[in-house]
Scaffold this motif. Structure first.
Motif, PDB file in Angstrom:
ATOM      1  N   ARG A 171      -6.250   2.336   4.498  1.00  0.00           N
ATOM      2  CA  ARG A 171      -6.434   0.887   4.577  1.00  0.00           C
ATOM      3  C   ARG A 171      -5.285   0.197   5.291  1.00  0.00           C
ATOM      4  NH1 ARG A 171     -10.190  -1.782   1.939  1.00  0.00           N
ATOM      5  NH2 ARG A 171      -9.917  -2.970   3.850  1.00  0.00           N
ATOM      6  N   THR A 197      -3.957  -3.748   3.707  1.00  0.00           N
ATOM      7  CA  THR A 197      -4.971  -4.684   3.247  1.00  0.00           C
ATOM      8  C   THR A 197      -4.657  -5.131   1.832  1.00  0.00           C
ATOM      9  OG1 THR A 197      -6.645  -3.620   4.612  1.00  0.00           O
ATOM     10  CG2 THR A 197      -7.431  -5.000   2.805  1.00  0.00           C
ATOM     11  N   ASP A 203     -12.500  -4.691  -3.294  1.00  0.00           N
ATOM     12  CA  ASP A 203     -11.999  -3.915  -2.170  1.00  0.00           C
ATOM     13  C   ASP A 203     -12.489  -2.471  -2.166  1.00  0.00           C
ATOM     14  OD1 ASP A 203     -10.199  -3.652   0.138  1.00  0.00           O
ATOM     15  OD2 ASP A 203      -9.126  -2.272  -1.168  1.00  0.00           O
ATOM     16  N   SER A 204     -12.281  -1.741  -3.257  1.00  0.00           N
ATOM     17  CA  SER A 204     -12.617  -0.321  -3.306  1.00  0.00           C
ATOM     18  C   SER A 204     -14.116  -0.095  -3.121  1.00  0.00           C
ATOM     19  CB  SER A 204     -12.155   0.285  -4.629  1.00  0.00           C
ATOM     20  OG  SER A 204     -12.496   1.638  -4.702  1.00  0.00           O
ATOM     21  N   TYR A 207     -15.153  -0.864   0.521  1.00  0.00           N
ATOM     22  CA  TYR A 207     -14.624   0.128   1.451  1.00  0.00           C
ATOM     23  C   TYR A 207     -15.421   1.426   1.365  1.00  0.00           C
ATOM     24  CZ  TYR A 207     -11.138   2.808   4.032  1.00  0.00           C
ATOM     25  OH  TYR A 207     -10.496   3.584   4.962  1.00  0.00           O
ATOM     26  N   SER A 242     -12.023   2.695   9.624  1.00  0.00           N
ATOM     27  CA  SER A 242     -13.084   1.692   9.628  1.00  0.00           C
ATOM     28  C   SER A 242     -12.721   0.563  10.583  1.00  0.00           C
ATOM     29  CB  SER A 242     -13.303   1.122   8.215  1.00  0.00           C
ATOM     30  OG  SER A 242     -12.087   0.612   7.689  1.00  0.00           O
ATOM     31  N   TRP A 244     -13.304  -3.578  11.192  1.00  0.00           N
ATOM     32  CA  TRP A 244     -13.692  -4.817  10.526  1.00  0.00           C
ATOM     33  C   TRP A 244     -13.620  -5.966  11.525  1.00  0.00           C
ATOM     34  CZ3 TRP A 244     -14.640  -4.930   5.078  1.00  0.00           C
ATOM     35  CH2 TRP A 244     -14.455  -3.699   4.448  1.00  0.00           C
ATOM     36  N   SER A 303     -14.741   8.210  -3.975  1.00  0.00           N
ATOM     37  CA  SER A 303     -13.990   7.660  -2.839  1.00  0.00           C
ATOM     38  C   SER A 303     -12.946   8.652  -2.339  1.00  0.00           C
ATOM     39  CB  SER A 303     -13.319   6.331  -3.223  1.00  0.00           C
ATOM     40  OG  SER A 303     -12.420   6.518  -4.298  1.00  0.00           O
ATOM     41  N   GLU A 307     -13.146   9.897   1.652  1.00  0.00           N
ATOM     42  CA  GLU A 307     -12.053   9.789   2.619  1.00  0.00           C
ATOM     43  C   GLU A 307     -11.743  11.122   3.290  1.00  0.00           C
ATOM     44  OE1 GLU A 307      -8.685   8.002   0.788  1.00  0.00           O
ATOM     45  OE2 GLU A 307      -9.670   6.085   0.442  1.00  0.00           O
TER      46      GLU A 307
END
Length: 530
Positions: A171, A197, A203-204, A207, A242, A244, A303, A307
């Motif tokens: 992030r 971030t 958030d989690s 994402y 990612s 954005w 998560s 990743e």
């Protein structure tokens, strides 16, 4: 698309094998014997519609699955040979690839197999970057990778009218747009200034949704934030980060066009980021470090796996290669490299890390039998190629992130059980099915060893001072409490066995009429507890 475009006087020439080397064997591989020194002058993507262009030096990306279009193979490859193509790239299952390969070799044509997990768009972007080709408005020959990423986000920000940022898997912003007049809010400004971030309750979850989605996601608008859209930057199934973007207004009917533009930009970014990771080796180190954190953790979340480019729902398993107590310098590094290379044939995102004297691999697979079969092949290759003898254990396949740690512990227990006592039959790969009895005995041994009160009082004295009686008692129990069979097994007279059994009862205090005590005696003598 022509490779001469933007080249200085046509001095630079790319050969097939050079491109394959730049992209990596996990991305694309040459499957025919035809020379990989052939020069690539053009790249052409073709989807089985229309006619092939008469353009010598073309690398044809044939955007179909080989097994679904075997009827076209001879016509396509014949035309490619007639037009002087440098090669043809295709995807598909082994059956289809083998069929196309046989025909390609008839025409002395290079056939390349592309990793089936990569989209053609991503592969074309990676190929273009490796070849130094100009794609769209981005000149892939100019500047460093960060300059290239800056060009991508600035181009997108100019189209959207809002700030664009590419983040890595931690992030952290890798690059952000700097287009004059772009819309930017306080959160984006804080992200850029702090290089991370800011955390938020959503958030989690947001994402993870982005990394798992194959298409851009329009994020719900939150208080004090501008409207956002996001898309995963990935090479095949492997996420690299990612992208954005801030939107000045609700996209409405323009959303399909915006989503297409986001996807195209993410594909371009994937090729650059993958090359950046490979050239610096930071990708390998980062993924190995992330795997080591999983190996040492008490819990694993979805998560964490996302990743790493893995999904528990597709099935996960551990394989451990134990090089013994004293591996030679460099042996573990060579072992890890070969394990990584070979297991990528099972799944492109196989991960490996060195832990102590072991190389631990985490792979995606829906079949425990397939995992064990691959582990056995790699074990044989390690022995033949490196002269390295390893003990190998493979876990069960699980489909829940919460079950991953238990499988990590299982391979350790299998290796420990194999080291504690000789196996009745040599096992190529240790699994729970082949080692259940040994694992049970190992667990009992660890339990008794941890609590001296569980050891029968006479065991230690008998083993140390009268091993013949201990052997006779064990043989008698193992033979179903049959004196004649025990005497034959030991090579002594039946009366000798009877004498030693009386001695075990009278001198060492065992009650051989109690079946529970007999079981305890057998377990402790079998495990050779002292």
């Amino acid at each position: 698309m022509r490779l001469e475009d933007g080249l200085s006087g046509g001095e630079r020439q790319q050969h097939i094998d050079e491109l394959i080397g730049l992209l990596g064997a996990d991305t694309v591989a040459r499957v025919t014997q035809a020379g990989g020194d052939r020069v690539v002058k053009h790249i052409e993507f073709f989807e089985s519609v229309g006619e092939l262009p008469d353009s010598p030096g073309t690398l044809l990306l044939y955007g179909v699955r080989a097994e679904d279009h075997m009827g076209e193979a001879r016509e396509v490859l014949s035309a490619a040979s007639r037009f002087g193509y440098s090669g043809v790239a295709i995807k598909g299952a082994p059956r289809g690839i083998e069929y196309w390969k046989d025909i390609a070799e008839e025409f002395d044509l290079v056939l390349m197999k592309v990793n089936i997990t990569l989209s053609w768009r991503t592969f074309e972007a990676m190929l273009a970057y490796a070849a130094g080709e100009q794609v769209g408005d981005i000149d892939y020959l100019a500047g460093s990778p960060l300059d290239l990423l800056s060009g991508i986000v600035n181009e997108l920000a100019g189209y959207l009218g809002g700030s664009v940022v590419i983040e890595d898997l931690g992030r952290r912003p890798v690059v952000h747009s700097t287009v004059p007049g772009q819309l930017i809010d306080a959160l984006r400004t804080q992200t850029i200034l702090s290089r991370s971030t800011p955390p938020s309750p959503q958030d989690s979850e947001q994402y993870q949704a982005v990394l798992q989605s194959p298409v851009p996601i329009l994020q719900p608008k939150l208080p004090r934030e501008a409207l956002r859209t996001a898309v995963a930057v990935r090479a095949g199934t492997r996420p690299l980060g990612s992208m954005w973007a801030i939107l000045p207004a609700d996209p409405g009917a323009q959303w399909p066009d915006i989503a297409d533009r986001m996807s195209a930009s993410a594909s371009r970014a994937a090729g650059v980021m993958l090359d950046l990771l490979r050239s610096s080796e930071m990708g390998v180190k980062d993924r190995a470090q992330r795997l080591r954190r999983i190996l040492r953790a008490n819990t694993v979340s979805d998560s964490d796996l996302t990743e790493l480019g893995l999904s528990a729902t597709r099935g996960l398993a551990f394989i451990a290669f134990d090089a013994g107590s004293q591996p030679q310098p460099g042996e573990l590094d060579a072992c890890r490299a070969m394990v990584q290379q070979q297991l990528r044939l099972l799944h492109a995102e196989a991960l490996t890390a060195i832990e102590g004297t072991k190389v631990i691999a985490l792979v995606e697979s829906g079949s425990a039998d397939m995992v064990a079969a691959y582990a056995s092949k790699v074990q044989l290759l390690l022995e033949r190629s490196l002269g390295l003898h390893t003990t190998v254990a493979a876990s069960n396949v699980v489909r829940e992130a919460a079950e991953v740690i238990a499988q990590r512990r299982l391979v350790e227990r299998l290796l420990r059980a194999a080291s504690q006592r000789p196996l009745p039959v040599k096992q190529q790969v240790l699994t729970i099915d082949s080692m259940r009895t040994q694992l049970f005995l190992s667990s009992v041994a660890e339990l008794v060893a941890s609590d001296s009160d569980l050891t029968l009082p006479g065991i230690a004295g008998m083993v140390s001072t009268d091993p013949d009686t201990a052997d006779s008692l064990l043989a008698w129990i193992a033979s179903g409490q049959n004196v004649a069979y025990a005497a034959e097994e030991l090579g002594v007279h039946k009366n000798t066995v009877r004498y030693r059994l009386r001695k075990a009862q009278e001198h060492f205090g065992f009650n051989l009429k109690d079946p529970d005590e007999v079981l305890a005696i057998w377990l402790q003598l079998t495990l050779n507890l002292k």
